[in-house]
Design a protein around this motif. Sequence first.
Motif, PDB file in Angstrom:
ATOM      1  N   THR A 122       0.834  -1.195   0.000  1.00 28.81           N
ATOM      2  CA  THR A 122       0.000   0.000   0.000  1.00 28.81           C
ATOM      3  C   THR A 122       0.873   1.252   0.000  1.00 28.81           C
ATOM      4  N   ASN A 123       0.285   2.342  -0.456  1.00 25.96           N
ATOM      5  CA  ASN A 123       0.955   3.633  -0.422  1.00 25.96           C
ATOM      6  C   ASN A 123      -0.059   4.704  -0.076  1.00 25.96           C
ATOM      7  N   TYR A 124       0.414   5.765   0.601  1.00 25.52           N
ATOM      8  CA  TYR A 124      -0.483   6.814   1.076  1.00 25.52           C
ATOM      9  C   TYR A 124       0.090   8.186   0.773  1.00 25.52           C
ATOM     10  N   GLY A 125      -0.832   9.139   0.613  1.00 23.84           N
ATOM     11  CA  GLY A 125      -0.415  10.519   0.557  1.00 23.84           C
ATOM     12  C   GLY A 125       0.143  10.937   1.911  1.00 23.84           C
ATOM     13  N   ASP A 126       1.013  11.923   1.888  1.00 20.37           N
ATOM     14  CA  ASP A 126       1.724  12.297   3.110  1.00 20.37           C
ATOM     15  C   ASP A 126       0.776  12.680   4.249  1.00 20.37           C
ATOM     16  N   SER A 127      -0.296  13.386   3.941  1.00 21.85           N
ATOM     17  CA  SER A 127      -1.182  13.859   5.004  1.00 21.85           C
ATOM     18  C   SER A 127      -2.084  12.752   5.545  1.00 21.85           C
ATOM     19  N   MET A 128      -2.097  11.600   4.908  1.00 16.28           N
ATOM     20  CA  MET A 128      -2.945  10.487   5.343  1.00 16.28           C
ATOM     21  C   MET A 128      -2.178   9.417   6.102  1.00 16.28           C
ATOM     22  N   LYS A 129      -0.870   9.439   5.987  1.00 16.73           N
ATOM     23  CA  LYS A 129      -0.066   8.382   6.613  1.00 16.73           C
ATOM     24  C   LYS A 129      -0.313   8.326   8.123  1.00 16.73           C
ATOM     25  N   GLY A 130      -0.546   7.116   8.605  1.00 17.08           N
ATOM     26  CA  GLY A 130      -0.777   6.915  10.026  1.00 17.08           C
ATOM     27  C   GLY A 130      -2.212   7.097  10.456  1.00 17.08           C
ATOM     28  N   ARG A 131      -3.048   7.656   9.566  1.00 13.01           N
ATOM     29  CA  ARG A 131      -4.453   7.875   9.906  1.00 13.01           C
ATOM     30  C   ARG A 131      -5.395   7.048   9.038  1.00 13.01           C
ATOM     31  N   PHE A 132      -5.032   6.839   7.781  1.00 11.26           N
ATOM     32  CA  PHE A 132      -5.888   6.118   6.842  1.00 11.26           C
ATOM     33  C   PHE A 132      -5.276   4.752   6.537  1.00 11.26           C
ATOM     34  N   THR A 133      -6.156   3.780   6.289  1.00 13.81           N
ATOM     35  CA  THR A 133      -5.716   2.444   5.897  1.00 13.81           C
ATOM     36  C   THR A 133      -6.549   1.957   4.726  1.00 13.81           C
ATOM     37  N   ILE A 134      -5.884   1.620   3.639  1.00  9.96           N
ATOM     38  CA  ILE A 134      -6.576   1.035   2.494  1.00  9.96           C
ATOM     39  C   ILE A 134      -6.432  -0.481   2.561  1.00  9.96           C
ATOM     40  N   SER A 135      -7.509  -1.173   2.220  1.00  9.85           N
ATOM     41  CA  SER A 135      -7.487  -2.633   2.213  1.00  9.85           C
ATOM     42  C   SER A 135      -8.459  -3.119   1.151  1.00  9.85           C
ATOM     43  N   ARG A 136      -8.427  -4.415   0.903  1.00 17.02           N
ATOM     44  CA  ARG A 136      -9.335  -4.972  -0.108  1.00 17.02           C
ATOM     45  C   ARG A 136      -9.698  -6.396   0.241  1.00 17.02           C
ATOM     46  N   ASP A 137     -10.853  -6.801  -0.266  1.00 18.08           N
ATOM     47  CA  ASP A 137     -11.319  -8.179  -0.134  1.00 18.08           C
ATOM     48  C   ASP A 137     -11.614  -8.660  -1.551  1.00 18.08           C
ATOM     49  N   ASN A 138     -10.707  -9.410  -2.127  1.00 18.15           N
ATOM     50  CA  ASN A 138     -10.873  -9.822  -3.518  1.00 18.15           C
ATOM     51  C   ASN A 138     -12.024 -10.816  -3.693  1.00 18.15           C
ATOM     52  N   ALA A 139     -12.384 -11.515  -2.635  1.00 14.12           N
ATOM     53  CA  ALA A 139     -13.527 -12.428  -2.709  1.00 14.12           C
ATOM     54  C   ALA A 139     -14.837 -11.657  -2.834  1.00 14.12           C
ATOM     55  N   LYS A 140     -14.837 -10.424  -2.343  1.00  8.75           N
ATOM     56  CA  LYS A 140     -16.039  -9.592  -2.392  1.00  8.75           C
ATOM     57  C   LYS A 140     -15.944  -8.484  -3.428  1.00  8.75           C
ATOM     58  N   ASN A 141     -14.831  -8.446  -4.159  1.00 12.05           N
ATOM     59  CA  ASN A 141     -14.623  -7.368  -5.148  1.00 12.05           C
ATOM     60  C   ASN A 141     -14.830  -5.991  -4.529  1.00 12.05           C
ATOM     61  N   THR A 142     -14.261  -5.802  -3.362  1.00 14.38           N
ATOM     62  CA  THR A 142     -14.479  -4.561  -2.611  1.00 14.38           C
ATOM     63  C   THR A 142     -13.149  -4.024  -2.084  1.00 14.38           C
ATOM     64  N   VAL A 143     -13.001  -2.713  -2.180  1.00 14.51           N
ATOM     65  CA  VAL A 143     -11.858  -2.041  -1.584  1.00 14.51           C
ATOM     66  C   VAL A 143     -12.385  -1.079  -0.518  1.00 14.51           C
ATOM     67  N   TYR A 144     -11.613  -0.927   0.540  1.00  9.68           N
ATOM     68  CA  TYR A 144     -12.031  -0.139   1.687  1.00  9.68           C
ATOM     69  C   TYR A 144     -11.027   0.978   1.970  1.00  9.68           C
ATOM     70  N   LEU A 145     -11.520   1.993   2.663  1.00 11.21           N
ATOM     71  CA  LEU A 145     -10.649   3.034   3.182  1.00 11.21           C
ATOM     72  C   LEU A 145     -11.096   3.341   4.606  1.00 11.21           C
ATOM     73  N   GLN A 146     -10.300   2.900   5.560  1.00  9.16           N
ATOM     74  CA  GLN A 146     -10.554   3.206   6.970  1.00  9.16           C
ATOM     75  C   GLN A 146      -9.875   4.529   7.290  1.00  9.16           C
ATOM     76  N   MET A 147     -10.661   5.471   7.781  1.00  5.87           N
ATOM     77  CA  MET A 147     -10.146   6.805   8.072  1.00  5.87           C
ATOM     78  C   MET A 147     -10.335   7.098   9.553  1.00  5.87           C
ATOM     79  N   ASN A 148      -9.232   7.303  10.238  1.00  2.00           N
ATOM     80  CA  ASN A 148      -9.254   7.609  11.671  1.00  2.00           C
ATOM     81  C   ASN A 148      -8.697   9.013  11.910  1.00  2.00           C
ATOM     82  N   SER A 149      -8.948   9.520  13.100  1.00  2.00           N
ATOM     83  CA  SER A 149      -8.438  10.848  13.488  1.00  2.00           C
ATOM     84  C   SER A 149      -8.740  11.889  12.412  1.00  2.00           C
TER      85      SER A 149
END
Length: 115
Positions: free
Chosen positions: A58-85
């Motif tokens: 994964t890679n993140y923009g500088d202002s998102m590092k440590g706060r956002f997490t991108i993930s995916r579930d290929n079985a569900k054909n879905t990508v997620y973005l968890q955004m904290n703080s």
Amino acid sequence: QVQLVESGGGLVQPGGSLRLSCAASGFRFSSYRMSWYRQAPGKERELVAHITGAGDSTNYGDSMKGRFTISRDNAKNTVYLQMNSLKPEDTAMYYCNIGVSWGGWGQGTQVTVSS
């Protein structure tokens, strides 16, 4: 045909969290890197994060590092973005995207961070 449907946006207070989802169809999902972009009114579109097809890098923009997490579930054909703080400056329309270069497939989901 290719379709990306984003969901999960909304109004949240500063310091809060949201998880965005993007349901993909019409292409071989697991074969493609996926990304999230955002655009705030009057500002340029910004790459938020991207993830490999296998989800192992994964890679993140500088202002998102440590706060956002991108993930995916290929079985569900879905990508997620968890955004904290979340901060008011995170307020924007968030778009799911195929690959890293902007393609403009999704309609976006609005995230508003405000007290």
